[in-house]
Design a protein around this motif. Structure first.
Motif, PDB file in Angstrom:
ATOM      1  N   ALA A   1       0.817  -1.030  -0.113  1.00  0.00           N
ATOM      2  CA  ALA A   1       0.157  -0.030  -0.019  1.00  0.00           C
ATOM      3  C   ALA A   1       0.914   1.225  -0.102  1.00  0.00           C
ATOM      4  CB  ALA A   1      -0.980  -0.052   1.189  1.00  0.00           C
ATOM      5  N   LEU A   2       2.075   1.109   0.873  1.00  0.00           N
ATOM      6  CA  LEU A   2       2.740   2.387   0.925  1.00  0.00           C
ATOM      7  C   LEU A   2       3.531   2.668  -0.464  1.00  0.00           C
ATOM      8  CD1 LEU A   2       3.955   4.677   2.597  1.00  0.00           C
ATOM      9  CD2 LEU A   2       5.527   3.073   3.625  1.00  0.00           C
ATOM     10  N   ALA A   3       3.998   1.612  -1.182  1.00  0.00           N
ATOM     11  CA  ALA A   3       4.745   1.858  -2.174  1.00  0.00           C
ATOM     12  C   ALA A   3       4.053   2.473  -3.542  1.00  0.00           C
ATOM     13  CB  ALA A   3       5.099   0.514  -2.731  1.00  0.00           C
ATOM     14  N   HIS A   4       2.636   1.837  -3.424  1.00  0.00           N
ATOM     15  CA  HIS A   4       1.542   2.192  -4.467  1.00  0.00           C
ATOM     16  C   HIS A   4       1.377   3.806  -4.184  1.00  0.00           C
ATOM     17  CE1 HIS A   4       0.226  -1.886  -5.275  1.00  0.00           C
ATOM     18  NE2 HIS A   4       1.188  -1.627  -6.230  1.00  0.00           N
TER      19      HIS A   4
ATOM     20  N   ALA B   1      17.115   8.317   0.717  1.00  0.00           N
ATOM     21  CA  ALA B   1      17.445   7.663  -0.516  1.00  0.00           C
ATOM     22  C   ALA B   1      16.521   6.647  -0.858  1.00  0.00           C
ATOM     23  CB  ALA B   1      18.813   6.804  -0.268  1.00  0.00           C
ATOM     24  N   VAL B   2      15.688   6.050  -0.032  1.00  0.00           N
ATOM     25  CA  VAL B   2      14.570   5.236  -0.261  1.00  0.00           C
ATOM     26  C   VAL B   2      13.742   5.676  -1.028  1.00  0.00           C
ATOM     27  CG1 VAL B   2      12.846   3.536   0.762  1.00  0.00           C
ATOM     28  CG2 VAL B   2      15.273   3.264   1.216  1.00  0.00           C
ATOM     29  N   LEU B   3      13.228   7.009  -0.212  1.00  0.00           N
ATOM     30  CA  LEU B   3      12.173   7.739  -0.923  1.00  0.00           C
ATOM     31  C   LEU B   3      12.463   8.328  -2.523  1.00  0.00           C
ATOM     32  CD1 LEU B   3       9.502   8.916  -0.049  1.00  0.00           C
ATOM     33  CD2 LEU B   3      10.439  10.940   0.515  1.00  0.00           C
ATOM     34  N   ARG B   4      13.555   8.462  -2.608  1.00  0.00           N
ATOM     35  CA  ARG B   4      14.174   9.302  -3.887  1.00  0.00           C
ATOM     36  C   ARG B   4      13.915   7.755  -5.090  1.00  0.00           C
ATOM     37  NH1 ARG B   4      12.757  13.845  -5.252  1.00  0.00           N
ATOM     38  NH2 ARG B   4      12.245  12.509  -7.020  1.00  0.00           N
ATOM     39  N   HIS B   5      14.379   6.628  -4.650  1.00  0.00           N
ATOM     40  CA  HIS B   5      14.476   5.684  -5.612  1.00  0.00           C
ATOM     41  C   HIS B   5      12.904   5.038  -5.806  1.00  0.00           C
ATOM     42  CE1 HIS B   5      18.564   3.989  -5.939  1.00  0.00           C
ATOM     43  NE2 HIS B   5      18.900   5.004  -4.906  1.00  0.00           N
ATOM     44  N   LEU B   6      11.973   5.217  -5.181  1.00  0.00           N
ATOM     45  CA  LEU B   6      10.688   4.818  -5.125  1.00  0.00           C
ATOM     46  C   LEU B   6       9.763   5.919  -5.894  1.00  0.00           C
ATOM     47  CD1 LEU B   6       9.858   2.465  -2.429  1.00  0.00           C
ATOM     48  CD2 LEU B   6      10.766   2.003  -4.613  1.00  0.00           C
ATOM     49  N   ALA B   7       9.980   7.149  -5.557  1.00  0.00           N
ATOM     50  CA  ALA B   7       9.363   8.271  -6.194  1.00  0.00           C
ATOM     51  C   ALA B   7       9.235   8.557  -7.596  1.00  0.00           C
ATOM     52  CB  ALA B   7       9.560   9.557  -5.298  1.00  0.00           C
TER      53      ALA B   7
ATOM     54  N   GLY C   1      -1.056  -0.815 -11.854  1.00  0.00           N
ATOM     55  CA  GLY C   1      -1.492  -1.718 -13.056  1.00  0.00           C
ATOM     56  C   GLY C   1      -0.935  -1.054 -14.444  1.00  0.00           C
ATOM     57  N   ASP C   2      -0.522  -0.003 -14.472  1.00  0.00           N
ATOM     58  CA  ASP C   2       0.229   0.534 -15.521  1.00  0.00           C
ATOM     59  C   ASP C   2       1.590   0.139 -15.298  1.00  0.00           C
ATOM     60  OD1 ASP C   2       0.657   1.816 -17.878  1.00  0.00           O
ATOM     61  OD2 ASP C   2       0.091   3.773 -17.289  1.00  0.00           O
ATOM     62  N   TYR C   3       2.045  -0.992 -15.459  1.00  0.00           N
ATOM     63  CA  TYR C   3       3.395  -1.320 -15.150  1.00  0.00           C
ATOM     64  C   TYR C   3       4.294  -0.833 -16.230  1.00  0.00           C
ATOM     65  CZ  TYR C   3       1.153  -4.282 -11.710  1.00  0.00           C
ATOM     66  OH  TYR C   3       0.288  -4.951 -10.941  1.00  0.00           O
ATOM     67  N   ARG C   4       3.729  -0.539 -17.341  1.00  0.00           N
ATOM     68  CA  ARG C   4       4.602  -0.287 -18.620  1.00  0.00           C
ATOM     69  C   ARG C   4       5.108   1.294 -18.312  1.00  0.00           C
ATOM     70  NH1 ARG C   4       1.159  -2.528 -23.463  1.00  0.00           N
ATOM     71  NH2 ARG C   4      -0.413  -2.168 -21.878  1.00  0.00           N
ATOM     72  N   ARG C   5       4.619   2.001 -17.391  1.00  0.00           N
ATOM     73  CA  ARG C   5       5.287   3.356 -17.099  1.00  0.00           C
ATOM     74  C   ARG C   5       6.154   3.363 -16.082  1.00  0.00           C
ATOM     75  NH1 ARG C   5       0.614   7.528 -16.871  1.00  0.00           N
ATOM     76  NH2 ARG C   5       2.422   8.878 -16.494  1.00  0.00           N
ATOM     77  N   ALA C   6       6.600   2.087 -15.345  1.00  0.00           N
ATOM     78  CA  ALA C   6       7.495   2.314 -14.182  1.00  0.00           C
ATOM     79  C   ALA C   6       8.777   2.623 -14.812  1.00  0.00           C
ATOM     80  CB  ALA C   6       7.584   0.660 -13.630  1.00  0.00           C
ATOM     81  N   ALA C   7       8.974   3.715 -14.258  1.00  0.00           N
ATOM     82  CA  ALA C   7      10.393   4.309 -14.566  1.00  0.00           C
ATOM     83  C   ALA C   7      11.430   4.257 -13.520  1.00  0.00           C
ATOM     84  CB  ALA C   7      10.072   5.697 -15.331  1.00  0.00           C
ATOM     85  N   HIS C   8      12.728   4.071 -13.776  1.00  0.00           N
ATOM     86  CA  HIS C   8      13.797   4.418 -12.826  1.00  0.00           C
ATOM     87  C   HIS C   8      13.789   5.879 -12.397  1.00  0.00           C
ATOM     88  CE1 HIS C   8      17.480   4.381 -10.823  1.00  0.00           C
ATOM     89  NE2 HIS C   8      17.922   3.057 -11.367  1.00  0.00           N
TER      90      HIS C   8
ATOM     91  N   TRP D   1      19.467   0.645  -3.603  1.00  0.00           N
ATOM     92  CA  TRP D   1      19.877   0.487  -4.821  1.00  0.00           C
ATOM     93  C   TRP D   1      18.783   0.167  -5.624  1.00  0.00           C
ATOM     94  CZ3 TRP D   1      18.239  -4.411  -6.154  1.00  0.00           C
ATOM     95  CH2 TRP D   1      18.244  -5.194  -5.006  1.00  0.00           C
ATOM     96  N   THR D   2      18.972   0.338  -7.054  1.00  0.00           N
ATOM     97  CA  THR D   2      17.719  -0.115  -7.874  1.00  0.00           C
ATOM     98  C   THR D   2      18.453  -0.778  -9.220  1.00  0.00           C
ATOM     99  OG1 THR D   2      16.077   1.695  -7.239  1.00  0.00           O
ATOM    100  CG2 THR D   2      15.963   0.795  -9.419  1.00  0.00           C
ATOM    101  N   LEU D   3      17.973  -1.930  -9.315  1.00  0.00           N
ATOM    102  CA  LEU D   3      18.326  -2.582 -10.744  1.00  0.00           C
ATOM    103  C   LEU D   3      17.259  -2.448 -11.790  1.00  0.00           C
ATOM    104  CD1 LEU D   3      19.927  -6.105  -9.330  1.00  0.00           C
ATOM    105  CD2 LEU D   3      21.074  -4.013 -10.218  1.00  0.00           C
ATOM    106  N   GLU D   4      17.899  -2.175 -12.914  1.00  0.00           N
ATOM    107  CA  GLU D   4      16.835  -2.319 -14.119  1.00  0.00           C
ATOM    108  C   GLU D   4      17.281  -3.615 -14.819  1.00  0.00           C
ATOM    109  OE1 GLU D   4      15.151   0.680 -17.540  1.00  0.00           O
ATOM    110  OE2 GLU D   4      16.722   1.575 -16.305  1.00  0.00           O
ATOM    111  N   LEU D   5      16.212  -4.466 -14.699  1.00  0.00           N
ATOM    112  CA  LEU D   5      16.554  -5.774 -15.305  1.00  0.00           C
ATOM    113  C   LEU D   5      15.573  -5.843 -16.562  1.00  0.00           C
ATOM    114  CD1 LEU D   5      16.312  -7.921 -12.215  1.00  0.00           C
ATOM    115  CD2 LEU D   5      18.357  -7.260 -13.313  1.00  0.00           C
TER     116      LEU D   5
END
Length: 366
Positions: free
Chosen positions: A168-171, A193-199, A229-236, A246-250
């Motif tokens: 819920a928090l991540a969304h 740092a966590v906040l900036r990686h997820l926002a 649900g709009d997973y194709r807009r997930a952006a680094h 850290w964030t990995l883009e696989l």
């Protein structure tokens, strides 16, 4: 044509933070009105509690019986019609929708953009002006990467709400145009740092008391955060890997081997991490399979159909444990090899991929 009334949405995981944020918006927009909804159960009846107030005080305070206690039903039955009614009154110059605690903003955004009330398109009356999510920095890391359920905290929306706190928090964070933070101490570098990686890359993140909401909520990019649900807009986010975050883009054009994904799904989705994205299976060559992992829970489902030449497997993983190489190795291992692909997709039509409970029947359509 009459100018459309701006509508902002406030989301939070805590009732006090929600009230503080909604009041802050009214402080910067004194001509606005707040519409606050909460889902509650009294006896055997599901009730939607609606509170409407502005700087002058409470305008409405009422309970609305619901046939089904879910946020989507509440939107259809009361939230959107209330927004339309207040917009038509001409009394205010902004509406603030204060969501039930733990609710996800994307549901409201979609409803405001696509609903019809009384024969009129809601989008002709109001314009979506962005999401403000308020976050308790002191709890951010534990809540995002822990495995507590909302029900265990007593903040589930309904009796059958089995979401994790981290989900819920991540969304809420990822959907926000503005992330307002609150803490009773000096912010920790890892929390920030966590906040900036997820926002979202375009999101404004700052202490609530230092935010100029009159400026930040009306930026041209408002309302552009990725919806659930709009997973194709997930952006680094572009945030640097620092302070153990850290964030990995696989990413790969290859499909995922169904059996190996079953075998190694724990390595991809386990541990203290948040991952989101999409993948494709040779057994379902036309289905976009969404991937949404947080709070120790992984949700996968069919979220669309690929357009020609558009197939891709892509998962963004944000974590705070030193497991990047394990995650990357697991991702590489589940991808199909050249020799497997050389057999052609038709070969997979005879295979049961084992994902029907989550993805539905195999996609056979051309």
């Amino acid at each position: 044509m009459t100018e459309r009334l701006p509508v902002n949405v406030v989301a939070a995981m805590d009732g006090v933070l929600r009230q503080t944020a909604a009041s802050a918006v009214l402080w910067d927009f004194p001509g606005g009105v707040v519409v606050q909804h909460d889902l509650a159960r009294t006896g055997h009846d599901d009730l939607l509690h609606r509170l409407v107030y502005d700087v002058g005080g409470v305008v409405e305070d009422t309970g609305v019986p619901l046939d089904h206690a879910c946020l989507s039903c509440a939107l259809r039955e009361d939230v959107v019609p209330t927004v339309v009614r207040l917009a038509r009154s001409g009394r205010w110059d902004r509406i603030v929708v204060s969501l039930p605690v733990t609710a996800e903003p994307g549901l409201v955004r979609d409803a405001l953009r696509g609903s019809v009330v009384g024969g009129s398109q809601v989008a002709d009356l109001v314009t979506f002006a962005g999401v403000l999510t308020v976050v308790d920095l002191a709890r951010l890391v534990d809540d995002l990467f822990g495995d507590d359920l909302l029900a265990e905290r007593g903040i589930a929306l309904t009796h059958d709400d089995r979401r994790a706190v981290g989900e819920a928090l991540a969304h809420q964070i990822e959907s926000a145009d503005v992330v307002a933070t609150r803490t009773d101490r000096v912010p920790d570098a890892r929390e920030l740092a966590v906040l900036r990686h997820l926002a979202a890359p375009s999101a404004v993140c700052a202490d609530l008391h230092n935010l100029d909401l009159a400026r930040t909520l009306d930026r041209p990019a408002r309302g552009c955060g990725p919806q659930r649900g709009d997973y194709r807009r997930a952006a680094h986010s572009g945030a640097a890997d620092t302070h153990g975050v850290w964030t990995l883009e696989l990413t790969s054009w290859r499909p995922v081997h169904p059996a190996r994904l079953h075998d190694r799904i724990g390595e991809l989705a386990g541990g203290r991490q948040r991952s989101r994205g999409w993948f494709w299976l040779p057994t379902r060559p036309h289905a976009v399979c969404g991937w949404d992992n947080a709070g120790g829970q992984l949700s996968i489902g069919t979220v669309g159909r690929w357009e020609a030449g558009d197939r891709q497997t892509r998962i963004l993983v944000t974590g705070i444990e030193d497991v990047q190489e394990r995650v990357r190795a697991a991702f590489d291992a589940v991808l199909m090899t050249d020799s497997e692909l050389a057999r052609g997709l038709d070969h997979w039509e005879r295979h049961d991929d084992g994902f029907s409970p989550w993805l539905g029947d195999d996609d056979r359509a051309a």
